[in-house]
Design a protein around this motif. Structure first.
Motif, PDB file in Angstrom:
ATOM      1  N   SER A 275      40.634   3.604 -31.451  1.00 42.56           N
ATOM      2  CA  SER A 275      39.983   3.778 -30.011  1.00 42.56           C
ATOM      3  C   SER A 275      41.252   3.484 -29.134  1.00 42.56           C
ATOM      4  N   TYR A 276      42.158   2.621 -29.251  1.00 43.43           N
ATOM      5  CA  TYR A 276      43.426   2.427 -28.486  1.00 43.43           C
ATOM      6  C   TYR A 276      44.153   3.642 -28.254  1.00 43.43           C
ATOM      7  N   LEU A 277      44.475   4.223 -29.334  1.00 42.58           N
ATOM      8  CA  LEU A 277      45.427   5.426 -29.412  1.00 42.58           C
ATOM      9  C   LEU A 277      44.815   6.570 -28.631  1.00 42.58           C
ATOM     10  N   ALA A 278      43.304   6.458 -28.918  1.00 42.46           N
ATOM     11  CA  ALA A 278      42.686   8.098 -28.413  1.00 42.46           C
ATOM     12  C   ALA A 278      42.365   7.682 -26.930  1.00 42.46           C
ATOM     13  N   HIS A 279      41.652   6.521 -26.782  1.00 45.02           N
ATOM     14  CA  HIS A 279      41.222   6.280 -25.406  1.00 45.02           C
ATOM     15  C   HIS A 279      41.781   5.179 -24.645  1.00 45.02           C
ATOM     16  N   LYS A 280      42.884   4.527 -24.964  1.00 44.05           N
ATOM     17  CA  LYS A 280      43.781   3.697 -24.335  1.00 44.05           C
ATOM     18  C   LYS A 280      42.857   2.165 -24.064  1.00 44.05           C
ATOM     19  N   THR A 281      42.074   1.832 -25.022  1.00 44.40           N
ATOM     20  CA  THR A 281      41.115   0.970 -24.943  1.00 44.40           C
ATOM     21  C   THR A 281      42.035  -0.396 -25.495  1.00 44.40           C
ATOM     22  N   ILE A 282      42.124  -1.189 -24.586  1.00 41.95           N
ATOM     23  CA  ILE A 282      43.226  -2.365 -24.867  1.00 41.95           C
ATOM     24  C   ILE A 282      42.041  -3.383 -25.744  1.00 41.95           C
ATOM     25  N   PRO A 283      42.581  -3.871 -26.968  1.00 39.78           N
ATOM     26  CA  PRO A 283      41.935  -4.865 -27.499  1.00 39.78           C
ATOM     27  C   PRO A 283      41.816  -6.038 -26.883  1.00 39.78           C
ATOM     28  N   SER A 284      40.628  -6.949 -27.092  1.00 36.15           N
ATOM     29  CA  SER A 284      40.590  -8.121 -26.101  1.00 36.15           C
ATOM     30  C   SER A 284      41.098  -9.151 -27.031  1.00 36.15           C
ATOM     31  N   SER A 285      41.357 -10.443 -26.700  1.00 35.02           N
ATOM     32  CA  SER A 285      41.721 -11.771 -27.506  1.00 35.02           C
ATOM     33  C   SER A 285      40.775 -11.896 -28.375  1.00 35.02           C
ATOM     34  N   GLU A 286      39.429 -11.804 -28.329  1.00 37.72           N
ATOM     35  CA  GLU A 286      38.464 -11.952 -29.245  1.00 37.72           C
ATOM     36  C   GLU A 286      38.556 -11.031 -30.485  1.00 37.72           C
ATOM     37  N   GLN A 287      38.843  -9.627 -30.063  1.00 35.80           N
ATOM     38  CA  GLN A 287      38.989  -8.752 -31.136  1.00 35.80           C
ATOM     39  C   GLN A 287      40.396  -9.018 -32.037  1.00 35.80           C
ATOM     40  N   LEU A 288      41.393  -9.823 -31.372  1.00 37.95           N
ATOM     41  CA  LEU A 288      42.626  -9.800 -32.122  1.00 37.95           C
ATOM     42  C   LEU A 288      42.414 -11.105 -33.257  1.00 37.95           C
ATOM     43  N   PHE A 289      41.502 -11.796 -32.586  1.00 37.83           N
ATOM     44  CA  PHE A 289      41.009 -13.236 -33.369  1.00 37.83           C
ATOM     45  C   PHE A 289      40.272 -12.977 -34.696  1.00 37.83           C
ATOM     46  N   GLY A 290      39.361 -12.047 -34.272  1.00 29.77           N
ATOM     47  CA  GLY A 290      38.537 -11.360 -35.443  1.00 29.77           C
ATOM     48  C   GLY A 290      39.300 -10.636 -36.375  1.00 29.77           C
ATOM     49  N   ALA A 291      40.327 -10.047 -35.940  1.00 29.13           N
ATOM     50  CA  ALA A 291      41.298  -9.190 -36.809  1.00 29.13           C
ATOM     51  C   ALA A 291      42.113 -10.372 -37.434  1.00 29.13           C
ATOM     52  N   ILE A 292      42.478 -11.329 -37.129  1.00 25.93           N
ATOM     53  CA  ILE A 292      43.048 -12.456 -37.966  1.00 25.93           C
ATOM     54  C   ILE A 292      42.075 -13.141 -39.066  1.00 25.93           C
TER      55      ILE A 292
END
Length: 305
Positions: A275-292
């Motif tokens: 989604s970031y590559l296609a729509h430039k949607t920047i991940p939130s800090s919550e999303q990064l925590f979920g990725a961890i």
């Protein structure tokens, strides 16, 4: 007197399972990356075509790519025993049904919410494997992976606003998770000796007429041919079907199904990247925590499995 040789069915059901190693981990993550980025690609393409028609065209393209294998297919199918034939029929129906349900979910609820719901595949696969596969039982590592992975997937999706739009449309991806989870376990239980390309080739050939018939019966058959639609068709036909499913079926035949399935918790992370590559949607800090959390789930599973 020589002992009786094992029958085909026995040999199939007792196929050796390798320990889940680094190679399996990397391959499973690669498949998850292809499928995760496939969600935003499919969502963009579905603006120009109905879900079942898009799926039918996707698998038609995959069938053409696999066309060089066609001459050897009848011989391979004749080598199947009755149990494998029955399993083949069920798996083909589940395959086509799953994709129709997933694409309806993407169209009705969007790629983000469908992606998080599809994480139920892991739960169902672990449960079905525990029930049907004697060498694939639930252990502490898989329980830890399930908990951490699902929480992480929900956190990733919540950062996209995917958790605020629950509706009856969620039934599509929910039912799809049951279909594909049962398919995963049945492939391991009954088709472990069958070449992955044979399984995939039959699936796409059966899926095309079933999905096309559904599309012409209940959907619009209009197509707007755009660069976005063509790219989506090629990407999903080649990358997320031919390449991803070949590797996936190899993993299911070779490694513990539950350990392989837990790796797909990373799909929402790759969907987020897509989604970031296609729509430039920047991940939130919550999303990064979920990725961890998802990374911790993968680590817990790979260490104990």
């Amino acid at each position: 007197m020589e002992p009786a040789k094992p029958t085909t069915a026995t040999a199939t059901n007792s196929a050796e399972t390798r320990p889940f190693d680094l190679r399996a981990l990397l391959l499973a993550l690669f498949v998850s990356a292809l499928w995760g980025t496939g969600y935003p690609v499919s969502q963009a393409a579905l603006k120009y075509c109905s879900p079942c028609l898009f799926a039918a065209l996707r698998f038609l393209l995959a069938a053409f790519i696999l066309l060089p294998l066609l001459p050897s297919l009848p011989k391979k199918l004749r080598a199947l025993n009755k149990t494998e034939v029955k399993a083949f029929i069920v798996i083909n129906i589940l395959f086509a049904t799953n994709f129709a349900l997933v694409l309806y979910g993407v169209r009705v609820e969007g790629a983000n919410q469908t992606a998080v719901l599809m994480n139920l595949i892991v739960l169902w696969t672990v449960i079905f494997a525990h029930i049907l596969l004697p060498d694939d039982k639930i252990n502490k590592g898989r329980v830890a992976g399930l908990i951490l992975g699902f929480i992480g997937a929900v956190v990733v999706a919540s950062g996209k606003g995917a958790l605020g739009r629950w509706s009856l449309g969620n039934i599509f991806p929910f039912l799809a998770t049951i279909c594909i989870s049962m398919q995963n376990v049945l492939i391991r239980k009954y088709l472990a000796r069958v070449n992955p390309f044979t399984i995939l080739h039959c699936e796409v050939m059966v899926a095309v007429p079933l999905l096309a018939l559904t599309a012409f019966s209940i959907e619009s058959t209009a197509i707007t041919w755009s660069s976005t639609f063509i790219f989506g068709l090629i990407y999903t036909g080649l990358m997320t079907t031919c390449i991803a499913f070949f590797i996936w079926y190899h993993l299911l035949r070779t490694y513990p199904v539950s350990s392989v399935a837990i790796m797909t918790f990373s799909i929402p992370v790759f969907a987020m990247v897509g989604s970031y590559l296609a729509h430039k949607t920047i991940p939130s800090s919550e999303q990064l925590f979920g990725a961890i959390l998802i990374a911790c789930a993968i680590f817990a599973t790979s260490k104990v499995s």
